[in-house]
Design an enzyme around this catalytic site. Structure first.
Site, short mmCIF file in Angstrom:
data_model
loop_
_atom_site.label_atom_id
_atom_site.label_comp_id
_atom_site.label_asym_id
_atom_site.label_seq_id
_atom_site.Cartn_x
_atom_site.Cartn_y
_atom_site.Cartn_z
CD1 TRP A 143 -2.71 1.81 0.52
CD2 TRP A 143 -2.11 1.68 2.68
NE1 TRP A 143 -3.40 2.56 1.08
CE2 TRP A 143 -3.04 2.64 2.60
CE3 TRP A 143 -1.63 1.75 3.99
CZ2 TRP A 143 -3.60 3.61 3.45
CZ3 TRP A 143 -1.79 2.51 4.88
CH2 TRP A 143 -3.08 3.31 4.81
CG ASP A 224 -1.98 -2.81 7.85
OD1 ASP A 224 -2.96 -2.73 8.26
OD2 ASP A 224 -1.53 -1.76 6.96
CE LYS A 265 -9.70 -0.01 3.75
NZ LYS A 265 -9.20 0.92 2.54
#
Ligand code: LMR
Length: 426
Positions: A143, A224, A265
């Site tokens: 990312w 993560d 999310k």
């Protein structure tokens, strides 16, 4: 001593790769444009989806007698952080039962990474007195924001091989080799599930090799967890790697395991910035139950929060806490995760079916095998550019597509456009 402000020399930075893409999409006035850019779930009509579990929780909160917008404590909403830890670690986590866990609320995943970067910089230092912070190893690719978060905090960033572009699969040997070669005591950032941007996760036997290797070569695992529930639809399946590291392997580790957890999310509350940092102490750290060390660490993390944002935002954390602590809402949330993950899986299959039907040159089967919100399609930067300019189909330059942006109304168009750009260069 004098100082002058060189205002004229302040350089204009390029737009953020993801939010810049979103801005270009918004400015495009073609009515059939398609947004496969930023990772945000869309329903089958291409619209943002407020999860039913979230709506129910909001209702309960707003109708309760103690509804207010008061400050939270600096370390956050405790009923949220406690239950968030159980979401990622499991109800019967040894780390929780053995009091080896320190949790604090963060501004979603980015805020969590930021707190961790500062904490590592202050306290995870070389023993030789140089005060040198650790190197952070990130997957290649990762990312985009990971890189700038750690560099911004003054940490050195290196990369470990991850995606093999030839085979469109995991470069496990390259990954293991860089674990061997990294200076002892490095930090390896691991995407716990639904790898962003590739959608490629290690299989369980590969995870075991990676986690054992990190222990053997003395490195600190930093997970993560931004998409728990998006890969399989199941919270526990998607937490397999984290739970295996913490419950089965941590008795071998001499380092803490750290988790940065986002609820942006999987609860569909992107703008509410709900997240947490969890630090799990190694098993031999302290004669338990002695919470002195836990409290000292919490005080340092709290200092970071207090100086950066004073105290974390309350509303989103209260919603998530309500979902996690109300059995009927938790069940609804589990159903919501299945709704989102299964629609994405269906879209993967439909897209590949269409490409096969069109006889688009190439093998597209990796799109079905990948997990979570994203697919690393294999489209190159020129093809992505052409998709955007000629067809109004927006993807990240790396070829990453947010599969959640596909739906039954746009999938044929997207497949046709992919077919066109592939043949254009073919
Ligand atoms: C993404 O990768 O698209 C999301 O995580 C959104 C973001 O903040 O970059």
């Amino acid at each position: 001593m004098s100082r002058s402000f060189k205002l004229q020399n302040i350089p204009q930075l390029p737009p953020d790769p993801l939010f810049g893409l979103k801005a270009r999409f918004t400015a495009d006035n073609r009515s059939d444009k398609v947004d496969l850019g930023i990772g945000a779930y869309r329903d089958n009509n291409g619209k943002p989806w407020i999860l039913p579990s979230v709506k129910l929780a909001e209702n309960l909160i707003q109708n309760s007698n103690d509804y207010n917008h008061e400050y939270l404590p600096i370390s956050g909403y405790e009923s949220f952080t406690k239950s968030a830890a159980k979401v990622i670690l499991g109800d019967n986590s040894r780390a929780i039962n053995e009091n080896r866990l320190i949790s604090i609320q963060s501004l979603s995943g980015t805020g969590a990474l930021h707190i961790v970067a500062k904490f590592l910089k202050d306290f995870y230092l070389l023993n030789d007195g140089t005060g040198e912070p650790p190197i952070i190893y990130l997957s290649k690719p990762t990312w985009a924001n990971h890189i700038q978060i750690f560099e911004y905090m003054g940490l050195k960033v290196e990369f470990y091989p991850y995606w093999n572009n030839e085979t469109k699969s995991l470069d496990l040997n390259g990954f293991l080799k860089s674990i061997e070669l990294a200076p002892s005591g490095s930090v390896f950032l691991l995407h716990s599930t639904a790898h962003n941007p590739t959608g490629l996760d290690p299989k369980q036997d590969e995870w075991l090799k990676i986690l054992n290797h990190l222990q053997k070569y003395n490195h600190l695992p930093l997970f993560d967890s931004a998409y728990q529930g998006f890969s399989s639809g199941s919270l526990s399946k998607d937490a397999w790697a984290v739970r295996t590291a913490v419950d089965d392997l941590q008795n071998l580790y001499t380092f803490p395991i750290i988790i940065c957890q986002s609820f942006a999310k999987n609860v569909g509350m992107y703008g509410e910035r709900v997240g947490a940092v969890h630090i799990i102490l190694p098993r031999d750290t302290l004669p338990l139950p002695d919470l002195k060390l836990n409290n000292a660490i919490l005080s340092q993390l709290s200092k970071i929060i207090r100086s950066e944002l004073s105290n974390p935002p309350a509303y989103g954390a209260k919603i998530v806490s309500k979902i996690l602590n109300t059995p009927q809402l938790f069940k609804q949330w589990e159903d919501d995760l299945i709704t989102m993950s299964s629609r994405i899986m269906k879209m993967r299959k439909l897209l590949v079916d269409e490409l096969i039907l069109l006889k688009t040159p190439g093998d597209w089967s990796h799109i079905i095998e990948q997990q979570g919100m994203f697919s690393f399609t294999g489209l190159n930067v020129n093809q992505v550019k052409r998709l955007e300019l000629q067809h109004g189909v927006y993807l990240v330059g790396s070829g990453r597509a947010s599969i959640a942006g596909l739906n039954e109304s746009n999938i044929k168009k997207v497949a046709k456009c992919i077919d066109e750009v592939v043949r254009f260069e073919y």
